[in-house]
Design an enzyme around this catalytic site. Structure first.
Site, PDB file in Angstrom:
ATOM      1  N   ASP A  46     -15.796  -0.703  -5.111  1.00  0.00           N
ATOM      2  CA  ASP A  46     -14.663  -1.452  -5.675  1.00  0.00           C
ATOM      3  C   ASP A  46     -13.880  -0.626  -6.701  1.00  0.00           C
ATOM      4  OD1 ASP A  46     -15.798  -3.475  -4.244  1.00  0.00           O
ATOM      5  OD2 ASP A  46     -16.014  -4.874  -5.930  1.00  0.00           O
ATOM      6  N   HIS A  79     -19.154   0.925  -7.227  1.00  0.00           N
ATOM      7  CA  HIS A  79     -17.764   1.137  -7.657  1.00  0.00           C
ATOM      8  C   HIS A  79     -17.382   2.610  -7.538  1.00  0.00           C
ATOM      9  CE1 HIS A  79     -18.759  -2.735  -9.506  1.00  0.00           C
ATOM     10  NE2 HIS A  79     -17.455  -2.987  -9.563  1.00  0.00           N
TER      11      HIS A  79
HETATM   12 ZN   LIG Z   1     -13.579  -4.973  -9.373  1.00  0.00          ZN
END
Ligand SMILES: [Zn+2]
Length: 506
Positions: free
Chosen positions: A300, A444
């Site tokens: 992400d 992430h």
């Molecule tokens: Zn996020």
């Protein structure tokens, strides 16, 4: 709620074809039939008068030149032809003056000499079909009795000669209450095993060999007006929690007729002219068919300055991944997003600004989706309507304000907790421990320093490879599951044109 008016002529409640629109149009075509019925006694005998009225109705619906019975009558009975002529001329279908035997005349170009040369055979041959149709007697069985009539004799004429006692149907209200006894259809006609509508039965011409059953007449429903009532679909959830939520059924408006009887004033439900359905969101964990050990790893908040190093690791360790890009980052580094796609990975939306969507207005939610989709498409050519909501914050109420702009919400089963920078070993353990086929791992590639991730990622891939897992994109994981609808599996599903997005929760 929307309403539209319409008028229907009465038709039989008991008729098996009452729900068939073709039946209703036949009622339109011959409104005189119902009118003539209403003057009948409650237990009718088939008088000549009615027989003729029915016969006239039969002729009205027939093409004179194609109707062998009509041809036979016109050459055989002046009285009947005049009567037919009156009715048909009145309705504007066929001229009374039209020569009914026209089709039997010699073709243009044939001379009198041709007839002579054929020794009159042609004249006999030309006359034969008429004689054949008029005079060929055939047997029928009517209510168990064997009878002989000429072929093509209409049912109305047979009934005027047969003494059959049946009970007429009733005139009923829209909700089925009797308004007037005996003002329904006079009788019903069944040919072998087939029930005919009243008009079809009345106009029926025998071929011979039929087993005809004349029964009691069906009811006629009073005239009524129609309003169409629309029922909006609702948003319903199928399942309570899961890593993925997708539209398993798009919502559709239901359109139903409400009938108001012109005589009774009663109202009743009519036909459902458009079947409605709720919009269904299915929420569950993915389970690859046949227990295949497939998993997805997802990143992400990118693209970022770290993303290319992720791509290198994925390449070196033989894994594919799904990147949930932020629209604002895509606009800053479109070339990185393009590299993600070029390397064979997948990009889905993580919204544009990383809002908490549950706190956004409907308009803001929609623009967060639209603008991120546009950024991704502009940078990579990829169209997507699949989204990972920031913080995983997305409720049924948020779904209700999307206006169908989202086809799936993708969360996760394994949270690496990499955002808290707990150390490489922790990130590896959080990602790997307890993993099962169909699971989605959350990491992430943007949003802060990612050095721990870059160190953890090769270990995560290698450990899971060692356990026999294969990394696939989220879309491929959904495909392997087998439950996700085809349109959702395209990754870019949009609400169909005939669907509607519900604003009300079911
Ligand atoms: Zn996020």
């Amino acid at each position: 709620m929307a309403r539209s008016g319409a008028h229907y002529t009465p038709h039989s409640r008991n008729d098996s074809s009452m729900h068939d629109s073709s039946y209703r149009s036949s009622a339109h075509a011959n409104p005189g039939t119902a009118g003539s019925d209403t003057s009948r006694p409650s237990t009718p005998r088939f008088s000549t008068t009615r027989g003729d009225a029915s016969y006239a109705a039969a002729v009205q619906k027939s093409s004179a030149s194609k109707n062998p019975y009509l041809q036979a009558q016109s050459s055989n009975s002046k009285i009947k032809r005049d009567r037919v002529g009156f009715v048909t001329a009145d309705k504007g279908f066929v001229s009374a003056k039209r020569p009914m035997t026209g089709s039997k005349k010699p073709k243009r170009g044939m001379t009198r000499r041709d007839f002579i040369m054929l020794g009159g055979l042609a004249a006999i041959a030309a006359a034969l079909p008429i004689g054949w149709n008029i005079f060929r007697p055939v047997e029928i069985v009517i209510n168990g009795a064997r009878r002989t009539y000429n072929v093509n004799t209409p049912m109305s004429e047979i009934l005027s000669k047969e003494k059959i006692s049946v009970t007429a149907g009733n005139l009923t209200s829209v909700s089925g209450n009797v308004i007037t006894e005996g003002k329904g259809y006079a009788y019903s006609v069944k040919i072998d095993d087939k029930d005919l509508s009243f008009d079809d039965g009345n106009n029926y011409k025998i071929h011979g060999g039929e087993n005809i059953t004349i029964g009691n007449g069906g009811d006629i429903m009073e005239e009524y007006s129609v309003e169409t009532v629309e029922t909006q679909p609702k948003l319903t959830m199928d399942g309570t929690w899961g890593a993925v939520t997708y539209v398993s059924q798009w919502g559709k408006v239901e359109k139903k007729e409400i009938r108001t009887g012109k005589t009774s004033g009663e109202t009743a439900d009519g036909e459902v002219t458009q079947k409605g359905q709720d919009c269904v969101l299915k929420t569950r964990n993915l389970q690859p068919k046949d227990g295949k050990k497939l998993i997805s790893i997802t990143f992400d908040d990118g693209p970022s300055v770290y993303t290319e190093r992720y791509l290198q690791i994925l390449k070196d360790h033989g894994a594919v991944a799904t990147f949930f890009n932020l629209g604002q980052n895509v606009d800053e580094m479109p070339e990185i997003s393009k590299k993600i796609i070029d390397a064979g990975h997948e990009i889905m939306s993580h919204t544009y600004h990383h809002d908490v969507l549950t706190k956004d207005s409907a308009e803001r939610v929609q623009s967060e989706l639209d603008t991120s989709y546009e950024s991704i498409k502009k940078a990579t050519g990829v169209e997507t309507t699949m989204v990972r909501p920031p913080y995983g914050a997305f409720t049924e109420k948020t779904w209700a304000v999307t206006q169908g702009k989202m086809s799936a919400s993708i969360l996760w089963n394994q949270d690496s907790l990499d955002w808290s920078r707990p150390g490489v070993d922790k990130i590896v353990a959080n990602s790997v421990n307890g993993i099962q086929p169909g699971y989605i791992i959350l990491m992430h590639d943007g949003g802060g320093p990612r050095e721990q991730d870059l160190e953890a990622l090769p270990q995560i891939i290698d450990k899971l490879h060692d356990q026999g897992y294969t990394f696939v994109t989220v879309t491929d994981l959904m495909k392997a599951d087998g439950d996700v609808p085809e349109d959702i599996l395209t990754g870019k599903a949009k609400m169909p044109e005939d669907a509607i997005w519900p604003t009300e929760l079911g």
